[in-house]
Design a protein around this motif. Structure first.
Motif, PDB file in Angstrom:
ATOM      1  N   PHE B 149       0.577  -1.246   0.048  1.00 21.03           N
ATOM      2  CA  PHE B 149       0.137  -0.126   0.219  1.00 21.03           C
ATOM      3  C   PHE B 149       0.851   1.376   0.025  1.00 21.03           C
ATOM      4  O   PHE B 149       1.712   1.705   0.849  1.00 21.03           O
ATOM      5  CB  PHE B 149      -0.951  -0.124   1.274  1.00 21.03           C
ATOM      6  N   THR B 150       0.678   2.079  -0.832  1.00 18.47           N
ATOM      7  CA  THR B 150       1.386   3.433  -1.220  1.00 18.47           C
ATOM      8  C   THR B 150       0.716   4.486  -0.967  1.00 18.47           C
ATOM      9  O   THR B 150      -0.587   4.382  -0.931  1.00 18.47           O
ATOM     10  CB  THR B 150       1.991   3.218  -2.305  1.00 18.47           C
ATOM     11  N   PHE B 151       1.194   5.700  -0.710  1.00 21.39           N
ATOM     12  CA  PHE B 151       0.556   6.771  -0.590  1.00 21.39           C
ATOM     13  C   PHE B 151      -0.407   6.831  -1.704  1.00 21.39           C
ATOM     14  O   PHE B 151      -1.551   7.618  -1.719  1.00 21.39           O
ATOM     15  CB  PHE B 151       1.276   8.316  -0.639  1.00 21.39           C
ATOM     16  N   GLU B 152       0.025   6.763  -2.983  1.00 18.54           N
ATOM     17  CA  GLU B 152      -0.704   6.864  -4.295  1.00 18.54           C
ATOM     18  C   GLU B 152      -2.141   6.135  -4.094  1.00 18.54           C
ATOM     19  O   GLU B 152      -3.106   6.485  -4.604  1.00 18.54           O
ATOM     20  CB  GLU B 152      -0.002   6.408  -5.506  1.00 18.54           C
ATOM     21  N   ASP B 153      -1.818   4.837  -3.660  1.00 18.42           N
ATOM     22  CA  ASP B 153      -3.040   4.148  -3.359  1.00 18.42           C
ATOM     23  C   ASP B 153      -3.943   4.658  -2.647  1.00 18.42           C
ATOM     24  O   ASP B 153      -5.255   4.547  -2.487  1.00 18.42           O
ATOM     25  CB  ASP B 153      -2.630   2.517  -2.875  1.00 18.42           C
ATOM     26  N   ALA B 154      -3.544   5.266  -1.351  1.00 14.82           N
ATOM     27  CA  ALA B 154      -4.380   5.861  -0.405  1.00 14.82           C
ATOM     28  C   ALA B 154      -5.235   6.826  -0.849  1.00 14.82           C
ATOM     29  O   ALA B 154      -6.526   7.085  -0.692  1.00 14.82           O
ATOM     30  CB  ALA B 154      -3.501   6.520   0.844  1.00 14.82           C
ATOM     31  N   ARG B 155      -4.946   7.497  -2.283  1.00 12.91           N
ATOM     32  CA  ARG B 155      -5.823   8.391  -2.658  1.00 12.91           C
ATOM     33  C   ARG B 155      -6.923   7.937  -3.689  1.00 12.91           C
ATOM     34  O   ARG B 155      -7.842   8.501  -3.618  1.00 12.91           O
ATOM     35  CB  ARG B 155      -5.097   9.502  -3.768  1.00 12.91           C
ATOM     36  N   THR B 156      -6.769   6.651  -4.054  1.00 14.78           N
ATOM     37  CA  THR B 156      -7.811   6.116  -4.762  1.00 14.78           C
ATOM     38  C   THR B 156      -8.530   5.157  -3.764  1.00 14.78           C
ATOM     39  O   THR B 156      -9.655   4.488  -4.214  1.00 14.78           O
ATOM     40  CB  THR B 156      -7.159   5.063  -5.737  1.00 14.78           C
ATOM     41  N   SER B 171     -13.399   0.883 -11.893  1.00 17.35           N
ATOM     42  CA  SER B 171     -12.756   0.389 -10.857  1.00 17.35           C
ATOM     43  C   SER B 171     -11.183   1.373 -10.799  1.00 17.35           C
ATOM     44  O   SER B 171     -10.745   1.351 -12.006  1.00 17.35           O
ATOM     45  CB  SER B 171     -12.481  -1.151 -10.639  1.00 17.35           C
ATOM     46  N   PRO B 172     -10.557   1.952  -9.783  1.00 15.40           N
ATOM     47  CA  PRO B 172      -9.729   2.548  -9.756  1.00 15.40           C
ATOM     48  C   PRO B 172      -8.443   1.850  -9.932  1.00 15.40           C
ATOM     49  O   PRO B 172      -7.037   1.980  -9.858  1.00 15.40           O
ATOM     50  CB  PRO B 172      -9.546   3.318  -8.824  1.00 15.40           C
ATOM     51  N   GLN B 173      -8.704   0.444  -9.792  1.00 10.00           N
ATOM     52  CA  GLN B 173      -7.614  -0.775  -9.907  1.00 10.00           C
ATOM     53  C   GLN B 173      -6.579  -0.398 -11.147  1.00 10.00           C
ATOM     54  O   GLN B 173      -7.136  -0.404 -12.136  1.00 10.00           O
ATOM     55  CB  GLN B 173      -8.170  -1.864  -9.796  1.00 10.00           C
ATOM     56  N   ASN B 174      -5.231  -0.327 -10.898  1.00  5.84           N
ATOM     57  CA  ASN B 174      -4.377  -0.479 -11.791  1.00  5.84           C
ATOM     58  C   ASN B 174      -3.347  -1.538 -11.952  1.00  5.84           C
ATOM     59  O   ASN B 174      -2.098  -1.276 -12.159  1.00  5.84           O
ATOM     60  CB  ASN B 174      -3.961   0.945 -12.385  1.00  5.84           C
ATOM     61  N   GLY B 175      -3.417  -2.614 -11.073  1.00  7.77           N
ATOM     62  CA  GLY B 175      -2.622  -3.770 -10.871  1.00  7.77           C
ATOM     63  C   GLY B 175      -3.314  -4.926 -10.741  1.00  7.77           C
ATOM     64  O   GLY B 175      -4.471  -5.069 -10.950  1.00  7.77           O
ATOM     65  N   LEU B 267     -11.271  -7.846 -14.263  1.00  7.55           N
ATOM     66  CA  LEU B 267     -11.282  -6.554 -14.831  1.00  7.55           C
ATOM     67  C   LEU B 267     -10.360  -6.305 -15.873  1.00  7.55           C
ATOM     68  O   LEU B 267      -8.988  -6.858 -15.911  1.00  7.55           O
ATOM     69  CB  LEU B 267     -11.070  -5.557 -13.651  1.00  7.55           C
ATOM     70  N   PRO B 268     -10.763  -5.500 -16.942  1.00  5.15           N
ATOM     71  CA  PRO B 268      -9.551  -5.137 -17.852  1.00  5.15           C
ATOM     72  C   PRO B 268      -8.562  -4.343 -17.096  1.00  5.15           C
ATOM     73  O   PRO B 268      -9.000  -3.165 -16.522  1.00  5.15           O
ATOM     74  CB  PRO B 268     -10.504  -4.589 -18.989  1.00  5.15           C
ATOM     75  N   LEU B 269      -7.452  -4.641 -17.411  1.00  2.00           N
ATOM     76  CA  LEU B 269      -6.350  -3.762 -16.964  1.00  2.00           C
ATOM     77  C   LEU B 269      -6.363  -2.476 -17.474  1.00  2.00           C
ATOM     78  O   LEU B 269      -6.538  -2.635 -18.683  1.00  2.00           O
ATOM     79  CB  LEU B 269      -5.141  -4.318 -16.960  1.00  2.00           C
ATOM     80  N   ALA B 273      -1.391   0.872 -17.237  1.00  2.00           N
ATOM     81  CA  ALA B 273      -0.988   0.034 -16.311  1.00  2.00           C
ATOM     82  C   ALA B 273       0.313  -0.943 -16.788  1.00  2.00           C
ATOM     83  O   ALA B 273       0.183  -1.194 -17.634  1.00  2.00           O
ATOM     84  CB  ALA B 273      -2.075  -1.099 -15.960  1.00  2.00           C
ATOM     85  N   PRO B 274       1.304  -0.820 -15.879  1.00  2.00           N
ATOM     86  CA  PRO B 274       2.740  -1.478 -16.278  1.00  2.00           C
ATOM     87  C   PRO B 274       2.700  -2.737 -15.805  1.00  2.00           C
ATOM     88  O   PRO B 274       3.631  -3.727 -16.337  1.00  2.00           O
ATOM     89  CB  PRO B 274       3.652  -0.569 -15.341  1.00  2.00           C
ATOM     90  N   SER B 275       1.408  -3.508 -15.558  1.00  2.00           N
ATOM     91  CA  SER B 275       1.532  -4.804 -14.885  1.00  2.00           C
ATOM     92  C   SER B 275       0.948  -5.782 -15.634  1.00  2.00           C
ATOM     93  O   SER B 275       0.452  -6.786 -15.355  1.00  2.00           O
ATOM     94  CB  SER B 275       0.918  -4.777 -13.525  1.00  2.00           C
ATOM     95  N   ALA B 276       0.834  -5.565 -16.969  1.00  2.00           N
ATOM     96  CA  ALA B 276       0.251  -6.445 -17.957  1.00  2.00           C
ATOM     97  C   ALA B 276       1.076  -7.718 -18.279  1.00  2.00           C
ATOM     98  O   ALA B 276       0.495  -8.690 -18.512  1.00  2.00           O
ATOM     99  CB  ALA B 276      -0.036  -5.618 -19.294  1.00  2.00           C
ATOM    100  N   PRO B 277       2.588  -7.688 -17.747  1.00  2.00           N
ATOM    101  CA  PRO B 277       3.108  -8.906 -18.396  1.00  2.00           C
ATOM    102  C   PRO B 277       2.650 -10.294 -17.731  1.00  2.00           C
ATOM    103  O   PRO B 277       3.085 -11.091 -18.437  1.00  2.00           O
ATOM    104  CB  PRO B 277       4.534  -8.677 -17.780  1.00  2.00           C
ATOM    105  N   ARG B 278       1.817 -10.357 -16.889  1.00  2.00           N
ATOM    106  CA  ARG B 278       1.488 -11.587 -16.118  1.00  2.00           C
ATOM    107  C   ARG B 278       0.465 -12.210 -17.286  1.00  2.00           C
ATOM    108  O   ARG B 278       0.260 -13.563 -16.988  1.00  2.00           O
ATOM    109  CB  ARG B 278       0.835 -11.630 -14.916  1.00  2.00           C
ATOM    110  N   GLU B 279      -0.242 -11.618 -18.153  1.00  2.00           N
ATOM    111  CA  GLU B 279      -1.078 -12.096 -18.909  1.00  2.00           C
ATOM    112  C   GLU B 279      -0.193 -12.975 -20.106  1.00  2.00           C
ATOM    113  O   GLU B 279       0.884 -12.634 -20.420  1.00  2.00           O
ATOM    114  CB  GLU B 279      -1.834 -11.310 -19.914  1.00  2.00           C
TER     115      GLU B 279
END
Lengths: 261, 343
Positions: B149-156, B171-175, B267-269, B273-279
């Motif tokens: 959990f980061t400060f950026e997450d706290a905002r969302t 959804s504000p999810q980006n990972g 959810l569609p990323l 989002a930088p975390s697409a590689p897991r697909e």
């Protein structure tokens, strides 16, 4: 209601079935866990943690680090007495009325030769006073001020023979079945600076309910290690032949011999 | 929402160590909770400070005799709540008996402080060592970063709550993990777990010798005991919330990901989002699944995607069918399962 809502009865039935299933599952689980709790194999598996605790704790504490000591203000107004009732033999009761003038502490076992000390002799030896916290295995704590002779002093005077590894404390109190209380510690704990045989609590002669005339204080362990009503001290090489074989009244009943946790 | 004709791919979400430690942890927490309640039963009172003066308990569970009837109660700062049937008194085979937590909640079910302590200390070690293995391994492979959990997450966080409450469409999810998940997991890792371990250790007289400051940091030995008890319910709350989310957010998908590792992204990323590689791209999977030598660019793609080749192979068969549409059956079934209990 003559005509119950069929939806409602169905739901009730389903809920009832679910509850029933949950109860069966729970009681099944309970039976398994209860029988595991009583199984010898499981006992020894779980017990392995005790040995790990003892070793790790001693590694972390070293031999001479002291338990926390408190100030006069911290002393508990009443020091709770737990365990067996005080001894009820005529000998004890009469002696207690006479400030234990007939009582002798016997030191025997693997020593050069057995010796006996009166309470007056013990009081004439160098004393240590400490205000420490007593933690019962049940969960309560009390702070008291103890004065007594350091056990190391008695170990030195007793001159243990090679092979002596533990000190067993034989006590005068007994449970309903007549089994006498006893405890044991190893020689490393015995010579710890705060390990004393106390004859005073909060500046007064040790009260009967707290173990008069003499009780052990071994501040790195739980309350049940602090044997009360001590009659004799025995140096031994192993604990298997004493009492129930586990080294302590409570260890014989499933508690840990090492009560540092 | 994703297009209906193109189901989201399976992603390899949980590595072996995570899956193993998750289930060991579940077992350890259950046994620690139940044996802990048995230990509490030996002295069902909590105090603040170092000592336990009998009249100074802020919380007590007990039994009182009222007109010849045993009533259970919970007393909190002088206020008494009748808890007959739940706490304080339990109906035995012959007569009701005083017992803070009922036997179905404790290990063992019969009264034995000694046995409960054995269970508790053994599984305490398991809980700690298992947690250590998990943290060390996942720090090394960079997995922990994904839900820290980061400060950026706290905002969302407010936006995420809005999404769950159906107040927001997006959804504000980006990972892989949304901000609320990150908040929950991070607080368990950096607050709950260290504090529950330290407050437990603070009760040990020998560790009090080793570290005089240990009980003091909680305000005394009895405070440490009280805090240890209270934190337990923090874990209980987390477990209930966790299980609730698993049950409502696709039970089978979640169970599959925690047993086999493979999770179907719902959810569609977001594009940035930088975390697409897991697909796993279907073309990679197809190439891996076919016989014959592997084209070099596929091997390269796999290593860029940070997925061990053997794992891709494992999952490849699962990925393939959905490339031609067959995979959607599973999604429909899952959808049905979620609706059923209400009918």
């Amino acid at each position: 209601m003559s005509n119950p809502d069929p939806e409602l009865t169905r739901r009730k039935l389903m809920l009832g079935t679910l509850q029933g299933a949950a109860a069966v599952a729970l009681s099944g689980c309970e039976k398994v866990l209860d029988s595991l709790s009583q199984s010898e194999t499981m006992h020894s598996i779980l017990e392995s943690a005790e040995h790990v605790n003892r070793r790790v704790h001693r590694l972390l504490s070293g031999r001479y680090k002291l338990a926390q000591e408190f100030t006069e203000q911290d002393i508990s107004p009443t020091f709770r007495a737990n365990g067996n009732p005080p001894p009820v033999t005529n000998e004890y009761v009469e002696d207690a009325a006479k400030q234990f003038i007939n009582w002798r502490l016997e030191i025997s076992g693997l020593v050069q030769q057995p010796i006996f000390f009166s309470l007056a002799e013990l009081k004439s030896m160098p004393a240590r006073t400490q205000i420490t916290r007593h933690d019962c295995v049940e969960g309560w704590s009390a702070i008291g001020k103890w004065k007594g002779v350091r056990l190391e002093e008695l170990v030195d005077r007793a001159r243990p023979r090679p092979g002596a590894k533990y000190i067993v404390f034989h006590c005068m109190d007994a449970d309903g079945d007549g089994k006498h209380y006893y405890e044991s510690i190893d020689l490393i704990d015995a010579i710890h600076p705060q390990t004393i045989l106390a004859y005073e609590l909060n500046d007064r002669a040790l009260p009967v309910e707290n173990g008069a005339p003499l009780r052990l204080r071994v501040e790195n362990q739980l309350g049940y290690k602090h044997a009360k009503y001590i009659r004799a001290i025995e140096f031994v090489a192993a604990l298997e032949t004493i009492g129930g074989g586990k080294g302590s009244y409570w260890a014989d009943q499933g508690y840990e011999w090492y009560a540092g946790i | 929402m994703k297009a209906a004709h193109e189901p989201a791919p399976l992603v390899y979400r949980h590595n072996r160590v995570t899956r193993l430690s998750h289930w060991l942890n579940a077992l350890a927490l259950l046994i620690l909770f139940m044996s802990g309640l048995q230990i509490f039963n030996a002295h069902p009172h909590l105090y603040w400070g170092n000592t336990s003066q009998p009249d100074a308990a802020f919380l007590s569970i007990g039994a009182a005799n009222e007109d010849g009837e045993q009533r259970g109660y919970l007393q909190l700062y002088g206020r008494q709540i009748d808890t007959t049937g739940y706490l304080g008194v339990q109906q035995g085979a012959l007569a009701p008996s005083a017992r803070a937590f009922p036997s179905w909640l404790t290990i063992p079910g019969y009264y034995s402080l000694a046995a409960a302590r054995r269970w508790h200390f053994f599984f305490g070690w398991l809980f700690a060592l298992n947690g250590l293995l998990y943290v060390v391994f996942n720090l090394a492979v960079g997995h922990l970063r994904k839900f820290f959990f980061t400060f950026e997450d706290a905002r969302t966080v407010p936006a995420m709550i809005g999404y769950y409450l159906h107040l927001r469409k997006e959804s504000p999810q980006n990972g892989e993990y949304n901000p609320l998940q990150k908040m929950a997991y991070t607080s368990v890792f950096v607050l709950l777990t260290p504090l529950v371990l330290l407050s437990g250790l603070a009760m040990s007289p020998q560790l009090n010798v080793a570290f005089n400051w240990l009980p003091a940091m909680f305000g005394g030995r009895q405070s440490a005991r009280a805090i240890h008890f209270i934190l337990t319910f923090g874990f209980l709350f987390f477990v209930f919330a966790h299980v609730f989310m698993v049950l409502t957010q696709g039970f089978f998908n979640n169970m599959r990901s925690m047993t086999t590792g493979w999770y179907r992204e719902k959810l569609p990323l977001r594009q940035e989002a930088p975390s697409a590689p897991r697909e796993i791209r279907p073309d990679i999977a197809r190439a891996l699944n076919s016989e014959g030598p592997r084209p070099k660019e596929i091997i390269d793609l796999v290593s860029i995607a940070d997925i061990p080749v053997d794992l891709v192979r494992e999952g490849a068969t699962e990925v393939l069918p959905e490339a031609d549409g067959a995979g959607s059956t599973l999604t429909e079934q899952e959808g049905k399962k979620d609706v059923e209990p209400g009918s």
